[in-house]
Enzyme design. Structure first.
Site, PDB file in Angstrom:
ATOM      1  N   SER A   2      -5.049   6.610  -8.593  1.00  0.00           N
ATOM      2  CA  SER A   2      -5.813   5.872  -9.616  1.00  0.00           C
ATOM      3  C   SER A   2      -6.970   6.691 -10.186  1.00  0.00           C
ATOM      4  O   SER A   2      -7.580   7.507  -9.492  1.00  0.00           O
ATOM      5  CB  SER A   2      -6.385   4.585  -9.026  1.00  0.00           C
ATOM      6  OG  SER A   2      -5.385   3.818  -8.438  1.00  0.00           O
ATOM      7  N   GLU A 118       4.918   2.125   0.510  1.00  0.00           N
ATOM      8  CA  GLU A 118       3.637   1.419   0.596  1.00  0.00           C
ATOM      9  C   GLU A 118       3.817  -0.076   0.356  1.00  0.00           C
ATOM     10  O   GLU A 118       3.197  -0.904   1.018  1.00  0.00           O
ATOM     11  CB  GLU A 118       2.659   2.004  -0.425  1.00  0.00           C
ATOM     12  CG  GLU A 118       1.330   1.268  -0.444  1.00  0.00           C
ATOM     13  CD  GLU A 118       0.274   1.891  -1.353  1.00  0.00           C
ATOM     14  OE1 GLU A 118       0.423   3.046  -1.760  1.00  0.00           O
ATOM     15  OE2 GLU A 118      -0.706   1.185  -1.642  1.00  0.00           O
ATOM     16  N   GLU A 237       1.028  -8.869 -11.401  1.00  0.00           N
ATOM     17  CA  GLU A 237       1.695  -8.855 -12.713  1.00  0.00           C
ATOM     18  C   GLU A 237       2.626  -7.648 -12.836  1.00  0.00           C
ATOM     19  O   GLU A 237       3.733  -7.750 -13.353  1.00  0.00           O
ATOM     20  CB  GLU A 237       0.643  -8.816 -13.843  1.00  0.00           C
ATOM     21  CG  GLU A 237      -0.179 -10.079 -13.992  1.00  0.00           C
ATOM     22  CD  GLU A 237      -1.257 -10.242 -12.917  1.00  0.00           C
ATOM     23  OE1 GLU A 237      -1.627  -9.244 -12.259  1.00  0.00           O
ATOM     24  OE2 GLU A 237      -1.713 -11.384 -12.723  1.00  0.00           O
TER      25      GLU A 237
HETATM   26  C1  LIG Z   1      -8.006  -2.459  -1.347  1.00  0.00           C
HETATM   27  C2  LIG Z   1      -7.575  -1.457  -2.376  1.00  0.00           C
HETATM   28  C3  LIG Z   1      -7.238  -0.161  -1.981  1.00  0.00           C
HETATM   29  C4  LIG Z   1      -6.862   0.788  -2.941  1.00  0.00           C
HETATM   30  N1  LIG Z   1      -6.607   2.050  -2.524  1.00  0.00           N
HETATM   31  C5  LIG Z   1      -6.245   2.987  -3.421  1.00  0.00           C
HETATM   32  C6  LIG Z   1      -6.016   4.343  -3.013  1.00  0.00           C
HETATM   33  O1  LIG Z   1      -6.151   4.701  -1.837  1.00  0.00           O
HETATM   34  N2  LIG Z   1      -5.649   5.232  -3.941  1.00  0.00           N
HETATM   35  C7  LIG Z   1      -5.493   4.897  -5.237  1.00  0.00           C
HETATM   36  O2  LIG Z   1      -5.136   5.742  -6.017  1.00  0.00           O
HETATM   37  N3  LIG Z   1      -5.748   3.630  -5.691  1.00  0.00           N
HETATM   38  C8  LIG Z   1      -6.118   2.676  -4.799  1.00  0.00           C
HETATM   39  N4  LIG Z   1      -6.375   1.389  -5.233  1.00  0.00           N
HETATM   40  C9  LIG Z   1      -6.331   1.092  -6.668  1.00  0.00           C
HETATM   41  C10 LIG Z   1      -5.160   0.215  -7.084  1.00  0.00           C
HETATM   42  O3  LIG Z   1      -3.948   0.913  -7.014  1.00  0.00           O
HETATM   43  C11 LIG Z   1      -5.459  -0.306  -8.496  1.00  0.00           C
HETATM   44  O4  LIG Z   1      -6.587  -1.163  -8.398  1.00  0.00           O
HETATM   45  C12 LIG Z   1      -4.308  -1.049  -9.117  1.00  0.00           C
HETATM   46  O5  LIG Z   1      -3.226  -0.194  -9.371  1.00  0.00           O
HETATM   47  C13 LIG Z   1      -4.709  -1.759 -10.423  1.00  0.00           C
HETATM   48  O6  LIG Z   1      -5.312  -0.875 -11.295  1.00  0.00           O
HETATM   49  P1  LIG Z   1      -6.740  -1.222 -11.975  1.00  0.00           P
HETATM   50  O7  LIG Z   1      -7.681  -1.646 -10.884  1.00  0.00           O
HETATM   51  O8  LIG Z   1      -7.134  -0.081 -12.844  1.00  0.00           O
HETATM   52  O9  LIG Z   1      -6.479  -2.519 -12.857  1.00  0.00           O
HETATM   53  P2  LIG Z   1      -5.846  -2.543 -14.322  1.00  0.00           P
HETATM   54  O10 LIG Z   1      -4.625  -1.693 -14.366  1.00  0.00           O
HETATM   55  O11 LIG Z   1      -6.929  -2.282 -15.315  1.00  0.00           O
HETATM   56  O12 LIG Z   1      -5.395  -4.061 -14.406  1.00  0.00           O
HETATM   57  C14 LIG Z   1      -6.323  -5.123 -14.709  1.00  0.00           C
HETATM   58  C15 LIG Z   1      -5.535  -6.421 -14.821  1.00  0.00           C
HETATM   59  O13 LIG Z   1      -4.607  -6.329 -15.940  1.00  0.00           O
HETATM   60  C16 LIG Z   1      -3.281  -6.594 -15.497  1.00  0.00           C
HETATM   61  N5  LIG Z   1      -2.325  -5.726 -16.196  1.00  0.00           N
HETATM   62  C17 LIG Z   1      -2.437  -4.392 -16.415  1.00  0.00           C
HETATM   63  N6  LIG Z   1      -1.348  -3.929 -17.073  1.00  0.00           N
HETATM   64  C18 LIG Z   1      -0.526  -4.989 -17.256  1.00  0.00           C
HETATM   65  C19 LIG Z   1       0.771  -5.157 -17.855  1.00  0.00           C
HETATM   66  N7  LIG Z   1       1.436  -4.123 -18.376  1.00  0.00           N
HETATM   67  N8  LIG Z   1       1.329  -6.393 -17.850  1.00  0.00           N
HETATM   68  C20 LIG Z   1       0.668  -7.448 -17.296  1.00  0.00           C
HETATM   69  N9  LIG Z   1      -0.560  -7.359 -16.722  1.00  0.00           N
HETATM   70  C21 LIG Z   1      -1.142  -6.146 -16.699  1.00  0.00           C
HETATM   71  C22 LIG Z   1      -3.269  -6.278 -14.009  1.00  0.00           C
HETATM   72  O14 LIG Z   1      -2.249  -6.994 -13.336  1.00  0.00           O
HETATM   73  C23 LIG Z   1      -4.668  -6.719 -13.593  1.00  0.00           C
HETATM   74  O15 LIG Z   1      -4.699  -8.112 -13.344  1.00  0.00           O
HETATM   75  C24 LIG Z   1      -6.774   0.429  -4.310  1.00  0.00           C
HETATM   76  C25 LIG Z   1      -7.116  -0.880  -4.719  1.00  0.00           C
HETATM   77  C26 LIG Z   1      -7.515  -1.807  -3.773  1.00  0.00           C
HETATM   78  C27 LIG Z   1      -7.886  -3.199  -4.246  1.00  0.00           C
END
Ligand SMILES: Cc1cc2nc3c(=O)[nH]c(=O)nc-3n(C[C@H](O)[C@H](O)[C@H](O)COP(=O)(O)OP(=O)(O)OC[C@H]3O[C@@H](n4cnc5c(N)ncnc54)[C@H](O)[C@@H]3O)c2cc1C
Length: 250
Positions: A2, A118, A237
């Protein structure tokens, strides 16, 4: 994986690894990196080639020593006060060529296979197991019908999820692609995990508090953690989109 502007849309990552003598020079920022401050190595996805209009191409994976020069790890503190996440900033960091994992440009396929592990592993449905254990201890030998039914239902779901998780492990072992099945396990597993604190609260009526009984302390910790279960490893989602595509519905 991410980055500040790339979560669900992982293929849009911008952290760049450019070829230099003996390896790659890396610039960019990763975020939500679990345990980067504790790890001897991190596995990172970088863009080794920019292919306009084809964002899934030109991605590669590397093993990175987080203590290397040019890498800064900054803590991101959670609601619960714990330090789990980090922001990792790369500024002209050097990664030797022999630290690349797999072929250059094959990163997208590789992370897809890793995400299947995962999303279907036991840590995707066991996060609240300690609370279920505390509930069973509380119920003791005379749970009453309402509590017995609720515990029986949760344990039946747990057994089913375990079977599903093992089935996905079997597919991976046979070299099959379990993208759809792993997304199903994570979506169902996450719902199960998030349901347990709610069920405990509804049955026992005890309030989560860090200063209470063992059960209340576990409850307090999990009430703060549970919302993140349906984000990590792919949001609800995104998983449902993968399931819909796998079923030919979109
Ligand atoms: C406890 C925890 C541990 C984590 N550990 C890691 C790690 O070790 N390494 C790492 O790389 N990442 C890690 N993450 C990050 C995690 O993978 C991301 O938070 C996740 O992929 C969502 O990305 P974002 O937070 O940028 O949200 P966004 O992608 O910005 O999404 C925001 C909202 O919009 C919705 N959304 C986005 N796109 C769409 C679509 N096309 N259709 C419908 N809805 C959509 C999503 O479902 C969400 O509700 C971790 C997250 C958590 C909570």
């Amino acid at each position: 994986m991410s980055e500040p502007d790339s979560g669900s849309d992982l293929a849009s990552i911008r952290t760049r690894a450019e070829r230099v003598d003996g390896g790659y020079r890396v610039n960019g920022t990763k975020v939500w990196t679990s345990n980067a401050h504790r790890s001897g190595y991190m596995i990172a996805l970088f863009r080794t080639r920019v292919v306009p209009e084809k964002k899934h191409e030109g991605l590669s994976q590397f093993l990175v020593d987080p203590k290397s020069p040019g890498i800064t790890i900054r803590p991101v503190i959670e609601l619960s006060g714990s330090h789990h996440f980090n922001e990792v900033v790369f500024e002209d960091a050097f990664v030797p060529e022999d630290m690349r994992v797999g072929e250059e440009g094959a990163g997208w396929k590789q992370v897809g296979a890793e995400l299947a592990f995962e999303r279907s592993g036991p840590e995707r449905y066991l996060s609240c197991l300690a609370l279920l254990g505390e509930l069973i201890r509380e119920a003791s030998t005379d749970p009453g019908e309402r509590m017995a039914v609720a515990i029986g239902r949760l344990v039946a779901h747990l057994a089913t999820l375990r079977q599903m998780s093992l089935a996905v492990a079997g597919m991976l072992e046979r070299g099959e692609n379990p993208n759809l099945e792993a997304a199903l396990v994570k979506d169902l597993g996450t719902n199960f995990e998030q349901e347990i604190p709610e069920v405990v609260h509804a049955l026992l009526g005890c309030e989560p508090t860090a200063a209470g009984s063992d059960l209340q302390q576990v409850q307090a910790y999990l009430v703060q953690k549970a919302p993140s279960f349906s984000l990590r490893g792919g949001t609800r989602e995104i998983l449902r989109g993968i399931i819909a595509r796998g079923l030919g519905l979109r």
